[in-house]
Design a protein around this motif. Sequence first.
Motif, PDB file in Angstrom:
ATOM      1  N   ALA A  61       0.830  -1.204   0.000  1.00 22.34           N
ATOM      2  CA  ALA A  61       0.000   0.000   0.000  1.00 22.34           C
ATOM      3  C   ALA A  61       0.867   1.258   0.000  1.00 22.34           C
ATOM      4  O   ALA A  61       0.521   2.260  -0.633  1.00 22.34           O
ATOM      5  N   GLY A  62       2.007   1.213   0.688  1.00 23.47           N
ATOM      6  CA  GLY A  62       2.920   2.351   0.708  1.00 23.47           C
ATOM      7  C   GLY A  62       3.514   2.624  -0.656  1.00 23.47           C
ATOM      8  O   GLY A  62       3.563   3.771  -1.123  1.00 23.47           O
ATOM      9  N   TRP A  63       3.985   1.556  -1.326  1.00 22.22           N
ATOM     10  CA  TRP A  63       4.540   1.732  -2.675  1.00 22.22           C
ATOM     11  C   TRP A  63       3.475   2.221  -3.647  1.00 22.22           C
ATOM     12  O   TRP A  63       3.732   3.081  -4.499  1.00 22.22           O
ATOM     13  N   THR A  64       2.271   1.670  -3.555  1.00 25.90           N
ATOM     14  CA  THR A  64       1.183   2.111  -4.428  1.00 25.90           C
ATOM     15  C   THR A  64       0.903   3.593  -4.208  1.00 25.90           C
ATOM     16  O   THR A  64       0.717   4.348  -5.179  1.00 25.90           O
ATOM     17  N   ARG A  65       0.890   4.026  -2.953  1.00 26.39           N
ATOM     18  CA  ARG A  65       0.658   5.448  -2.666  1.00 26.39           C
ATOM     19  C   ARG A  65       1.752   6.307  -3.292  1.00 26.39           C
ATOM     20  O   ARG A  65       1.471   7.332  -3.916  1.00 26.39           O
ATOM     21  N   LEU A  66       3.010   5.910  -3.147  1.00 28.04           N
ATOM     22  CA  LEU A  66       4.109   6.669  -3.752  1.00 28.04           C
ATOM     23  C   LEU A  66       3.960   6.753  -5.266  1.00 28.04           C
ATOM     24  O   LEU A  66       4.120   7.824  -5.861  1.00 28.04           O
ATOM     25  N   MET A  67       3.664   5.617  -5.900  1.00 25.44           N
ATOM     26  CA  MET A  67       3.525   5.606  -7.357  1.00 25.44           C
ATOM     27  C   MET A  67       2.337   6.457  -7.807  1.00 25.44           C
ATOM     28  O   MET A  67       2.424   7.175  -8.806  1.00 25.44           O
ATOM     29  N   ASN A  68       1.237   6.396  -7.077  1.00 29.94           N
ATOM     30  CA  ASN A  68       0.076   7.226  -7.406  1.00 29.94           C
ATOM     31  C   ASN A  68       0.400   8.707  -7.275  1.00 29.94           C
ATOM     32  O   ASN A  68      -0.018   9.517  -8.105  1.00 29.94           O
ATOM     33  N   LEU A  69       1.151   9.076  -6.244  1.00 30.19           N
ATOM     34  CA  LEU A  69       1.533  10.475  -6.080  1.00 30.19           C
ATOM     35  C   LEU A  69       2.483  10.919  -7.182  1.00 30.19           C
ATOM     36  O   LEU A  69       2.368  12.032  -7.712  1.00 30.19           O
ATOM     37  N   LEU A  70       3.428  10.057  -7.548  1.00 30.45           N
ATOM     38  CA  LEU A  70       4.396  10.403  -8.601  1.00 30.45           C
ATOM     39  C   LEU A  70       3.738  10.570  -9.965  1.00 30.45           C
ATOM     40  O   LEU A  70       4.195  11.364 -10.793  1.00 30.45           O
ATOM     41  N   THR A  71       2.689   9.827 -10.214  1.00 34.37           N
ATOM     42  CA  THR A  71       2.061   9.852 -11.530  1.00 34.37           C
ATOM     43  C   THR A  71       0.711  10.570 -11.522  1.00 34.37           C
ATOM     44  O   THR A  71      -0.030  10.491 -12.500  1.00 34.37           O
ATOM     45  N   ASN A  72       0.395  11.261 -10.439  1.00 31.08           N
ATOM     46  CA  ASN A  72      -0.839  12.042 -10.321  1.00 31.08           C
ATOM     47  C   ASN A  72      -2.076  11.209 -10.624  1.00 31.08           C
ATOM     48  O   ASN A  72      -2.927  11.584 -11.422  1.00 31.08           O
ATOM     49  N   GLN A  73      -2.155  10.059  -9.987  1.00 26.07           N
ATOM     50  CA  GLN A  73      -3.266   9.128 -10.206  1.00 26.07           C
ATOM     51  C   GLN A  73      -4.399   9.371  -9.223  1.00 26.07           C
ATOM     52  O   GLN A  73      -4.493   8.739  -8.185  1.00 26.07           O
ATOM     53  N   GLY A  74      -5.246  10.310  -9.504  1.00 24.55           N
ATOM     54  CA  GLY A  74      -6.444  10.522  -8.716  1.00 24.55           C
ATOM     55  C   GLY A  74      -6.208  11.244  -7.412  1.00 24.55           C
ATOM     56  O   GLY A  74      -5.156  11.794  -7.141  1.00 24.55           O
TER      57      GLY A  74
END
Length: 187
Positions: A61-74
Amino acid sequence: MTATDTGRATTLWQVHRWNADQTAWVQRHTGLIAPQAADFTRLNVDPYDTSEILGNLVTNAGWTRLMNLLTNQGATQALDATHVRIGVGDSSTAEAYTDTNLLGTNKWFQPVGGAGTLGTRTLAFSATFGTADGNFAWNEFGLDVTSGTAAASNTVGALLFNRKAGIAQGTKASGQTWAATATLTFS
């Protein structure tokens, strides 16, 4: 493989401990019911003990959050001082990528103070655990991210960002004040 071929995140956990007498002294001299680590420092009250533990596992969940923040995913909540807490628990069970909570029977999540400290490849958060907070054996740490404004509780927020177990920090007793700092380094 060279250092440039890898990417990792690790955390340096620091714990500063003030005993019940030191806490009572700071309370008397400041008039504060729940003094923060900065109050002890301002009054030159050194901790009776300080420890450092290096390491953590960033959860799925932490990695997913980082990737979502880096790629502006929602609409993904950033790791900021309004939404991050430091959690402690009494489990020594090894950490796993699939962890969604601290695993201890006893656990406590304390909101971080201030805005956090952002440096080159580092992000640091600190929380002060007052006289009634987290009074049990500290065997695991973690950062969680809440969906609303962070408040102290024994329940994980929206996600557990990272976790470190098997840390054997001793038992925090009622009347003591302990401060925990998590400094994340990305390399």
